[in-house]
Design a protein around this motif. Sequence first.
Motif, short mmCIF file in Angstrom:
data_model
loop_
_atom_site.label_atom_id
_atom_site.label_comp_id
_atom_site.label_asym_id
_atom_site.label_seq_id
_atom_site.Cartn_x
_atom_site.Cartn_y
_atom_site.Cartn_z
N GLY A 1 0.81 -1.21 0.00
CA GLY A 1 0.00 0.00 0.00
C GLY A 1 0.84 1.25 0.00
O GLY A 1 0.55 2.22 -0.73
N VAL A 2 1.90 1.27 0.83
CA VAL A 2 2.79 2.43 0.86
C VAL A 2 3.44 2.64 -0.50
O VAL A 2 3.51 3.77 -1.02
CB VAL A 2 3.85 2.25 1.96
N ASP A 3 3.92 1.55 -1.10
CA ASP A 3 4.56 1.68 -2.41
C ASP A 3 3.55 2.12 -3.47
O ASP A 3 3.90 2.88 -4.39
CB ASP A 3 5.18 0.34 -2.82
N THR A 4 2.32 1.65 -3.36
CA THR A 4 1.31 2.04 -4.33
C THR A 4 1.01 3.53 -4.25
O THR A 4 0.89 4.22 -5.28
CB THR A 4 0.02 1.23 -4.12
N VAL A 5 0.89 4.04 -3.01
CA VAL A 5 0.67 5.48 -2.83
C VAL A 5 1.85 6.27 -3.42
O VAL A 5 1.67 7.27 -4.12
CB VAL A 5 0.46 5.80 -1.34
N ALA A 6 3.07 5.80 -3.12
CA ALA A 6 4.26 6.49 -3.64
C ALA A 6 4.30 6.45 -5.16
O ALA A 6 4.71 7.40 -5.81
CB ALA A 6 5.51 5.86 -3.05
N LEU A 7 3.86 5.33 -5.72
CA LEU A 7 3.83 5.20 -7.18
C LEU A 7 2.82 6.15 -7.80
O LEU A 7 3.14 6.89 -8.75
CB LEU A 7 3.50 3.76 -7.55
N VAL A 8 1.61 6.14 -7.27
CA VAL A 8 0.52 6.91 -7.88
C VAL A 8 0.73 8.41 -7.74
O VAL A 8 0.51 9.18 -8.68
CB VAL A 8 -0.83 6.48 -7.29
N PHE A 9 1.16 8.82 -6.55
CA PHE A 9 1.17 10.25 -6.27
C PHE A 9 2.52 10.94 -6.50
O PHE A 9 2.56 12.14 -6.77
CB PHE A 9 0.71 10.52 -4.84
N VAL A 10 3.63 10.21 -6.37
CA VAL A 10 4.93 10.87 -6.53
C VAL A 10 5.88 10.10 -7.44
O VAL A 10 7.06 10.41 -7.50
CB VAL A 10 5.60 11.09 -5.15
N GLY A 11 5.36 9.09 -8.18
CA GLY A 11 6.25 8.35 -9.09
C GLY A 11 7.44 7.77 -8.38
O GLY A 11 8.54 7.73 -8.94
N PHE A 12 7.24 7.29 -7.15
CA PHE A 12 8.31 6.72 -6.31
C PHE A 12 9.39 7.74 -5.99
O PHE A 12 10.46 7.39 -5.51
CB PHE A 12 8.97 5.51 -6.98
N GLY A 13 9.15 8.99 -6.27
CA GLY A 13 10.18 10.00 -6.05
C GLY A 13 11.19 10.08 -7.17
O GLY A 13 11.97 11.03 -7.26
N VAL A 14 11.18 9.08 -8.05
CA VAL A 14 12.06 9.11 -9.22
C VAL A 14 11.59 10.17 -10.20
O VAL A 14 12.39 10.87 -10.83
CB VAL A 14 12.10 7.73 -9.89
N TYR A 15 10.28 10.28 -10.31
CA TYR A 15 9.68 11.26 -11.20
C TYR A 15 8.85 12.24 -10.36
O TYR A 15 7.62 12.10 -10.27
CB TYR A 15 8.81 10.58 -12.25
N PRO A 16 9.48 13.22 -9.73
CA PRO A 16 8.74 14.16 -8.87
C PRO A 16 7.73 14.99 -9.63
O PRO A 16 6.85 15.61 -9.03
CB PRO A 16 9.84 15.05 -8.27
N GLY A 17 7.82 14.99 -10.94
CA GLY A 17 6.82 15.71 -11.72
C GLY A 17 5.42 15.18 -11.50
O GLY A 17 4.43 15.91 -11.65
N VAL A 18 5.29 13.90 -11.13
CA VAL A 18 3.98 13.33 -10.83
C VAL A 18 3.37 14.04 -9.62
O VAL A 18 2.19 14.41 -9.61
CB VAL A 18 4.10 11.81 -10.56
N ALA A 19 4.18 14.25 -8.57
CA ALA A 19 3.69 14.96 -7.38
C ALA A 19 3.33 16.39 -7.73
O ALA A 19 2.33 16.94 -7.23
CB ALA A 19 4.76 14.94 -6.29
N LEU A 20 4.12 17.03 -8.57
CA LEU A 20 3.83 18.40 -8.98
C LEU A 20 2.50 18.47 -9.74
O LEU A 20 1.70 19.40 -9.54
CB LEU A 20 4.97 18.94 -9.84
N ALA A 21 2.26 17.47 -10.58
CA ALA A 21 1.00 17.44 -11.33
C ALA A 21 -0.19 17.31 -10.38
O ALA A 21 -1.21 18.00 -10.54
CB ALA A 21 1.02 16.29 -12.33
N TRP A 22 -0.05 16.40 -9.40
CA TRP A 22 -1.13 16.26 -8.41
C TRP A 22 -1.32 17.57 -7.63
O TRP A 22 -2.45 17.99 -7.36
CB TRP A 22 -0.82 15.13 -7.44
N PHE A 23 -0.23 18.22 -7.26
CA PHE A 23 -0.33 19.46 -6.48
C PHE A 23 -1.01 20.56 -7.30
O PHE A 23 -1.88 21.28 -6.81
CB PHE A 23 1.06 19.91 -6.03
#
Length: 584
Positions: A470-492
Amino acid sequence: MRWILLCLLICLAAPLAAEEIRRATNASDCPIGTDDEPDWWTPQESFAWRKICAGELADMRFATNADGTRGENDGAGCRAFTADPDDPTELLEPDDWPETRTLSPRFLRQIAARAPFTEAPAVPMVRIRCAQVTGHLSLRDETIPQTLWMNASRLDRGLDLENARFGGDLSLNDSLLPPRVTAHVVQVSGDWFLQRVHAARIGAIGARIGGAVSATGSTFTGLFNADGMEVGGGVSLHDMPSVAEVNLLGAKIGGSVGADGSTLTGLFTADGMEVGGGLFLRDMPSVAAVELSSVRVGSMLQLQGSGFHDVVDLSGVEVADEVLMWRDGVGMDWQEGASLILRNASVGALQAEMPGSWQEAAGRWIPYDLAGFSYGRLGGFTSRPGNDMAEVGPARPYVDWLNAEGLSEEGDRELYGPQPYRQLARVLREMGAVAQADRVDFARLMHRRATHFGAVNTAWDYMVGAFRWGVDTVALVFVGFGVYPGVALAWFLALVGAGVVVGKRSPDLGDMSFWERTWFSLENALPLIELSHRHAAYTHRSFDPNGAPTSVDAPRVANFFHFQKVAGFALATVLVGALTLLGG
């Protein structure tokens, strides 16, 4: 004037020197006369000795009988194993070898290892060709001070060289040795030639060879056992039509070791071998199991073009330069049943085709183990444009390579093995291929997410696995595991945009401009940041004098902005956590 006199002296001395050489190589000048030869010597043995003593080759095809005549088949071909296609001479069957070619083991021991015969020859060599040795030839514990050649000969009852000491070369080229050659702890100061030999077994445990060992073109129906051999030069096992098994356990080879073009029907084992040069197992039509655990190679290891059909174990191998599995259009030829183990191997560079070097011809991945496999760079010294891994292309083939490692037959993965991903990502970053390295890091974390339920044995294991998944899934969906922080920026940005739209229905924000609502939404979504004290007073509700809400939407708007604040805080927390876990 002095130069002219010196030239005249050289011109006068040259014919005299040539005459001395001619006399030294003339059989009549042998210091051991005919009357001094043992009376048990046969005429052909006397012939052989007179040639050897004169520094010449004793070619037994031209030996004569006691009456000076030759046998019926004298002069015919004598290559005991393989015929030279350019040599039209007839090859003789064992029973057709004439008596004039027969030498006894007793005679050979005497001229090779006994004084005064060892001191008599004009040159320190015993050279014999086309001889048939009756009985078992044993030179065990003998000291042979000169070079010994027994080429194109038959030793039908074998050869024992255990603990023998040779002052020069030892050559058995083109000979037939049906039973075996025993040469344990033999010492050869020069080279040991076993080219085009046909033998059952070669035993050379602990042999010490000052020069090189060459068995090119030979056939060994049994074991070639050189456990612990020490060779100053290289070991050549090239182009052998068939060899049953090769053992080089713990051998120390100063030069290179090669078996290019050979067919190996059994095990090639060299665990713990040290090679000063390269190790070449190229273009071998068929290779059984190969065990090279903990081998140290001073130059390169090349495997391309060989038809491996069993395990190739390179565990703990250390290669100073490069491992080549692809070069100039020649890749690997993995057969059904083949596998590759590179566990804890360490090489200077890796050169392979992606993904072809890791697949059978039909495209099926072979089983391979990359745990602990480390390499300093991609692309070898001998790579060329067009097939050089240093020319990094799309990341997909690299990711497929790592994802296929360790899969079960059902395509499942049970355990998390991050090291191969980390290794490749590090090398790619050092090469400047940052985008490809990020893709590999992302694949590693996807691999981790897929293995959380891999070792579930109890309910507790399942709960822990579910939480981590579950933790990894949240990290994947919302922040791209941190590898692709652009995912978090898009959500923000989506969260801020929603606040701008919802703010239009707020009693506090409804009359404000688009940019005023944007600034409010941005501040509300950013945790622990307050850009305006006025914004903190907004309740997003309006009431009539009796205290009742005047708008149905007002409570919903207020609840949204509460959610936005919490979601923004959670999003930032997950992003920081994902960036931290990226190293996990």
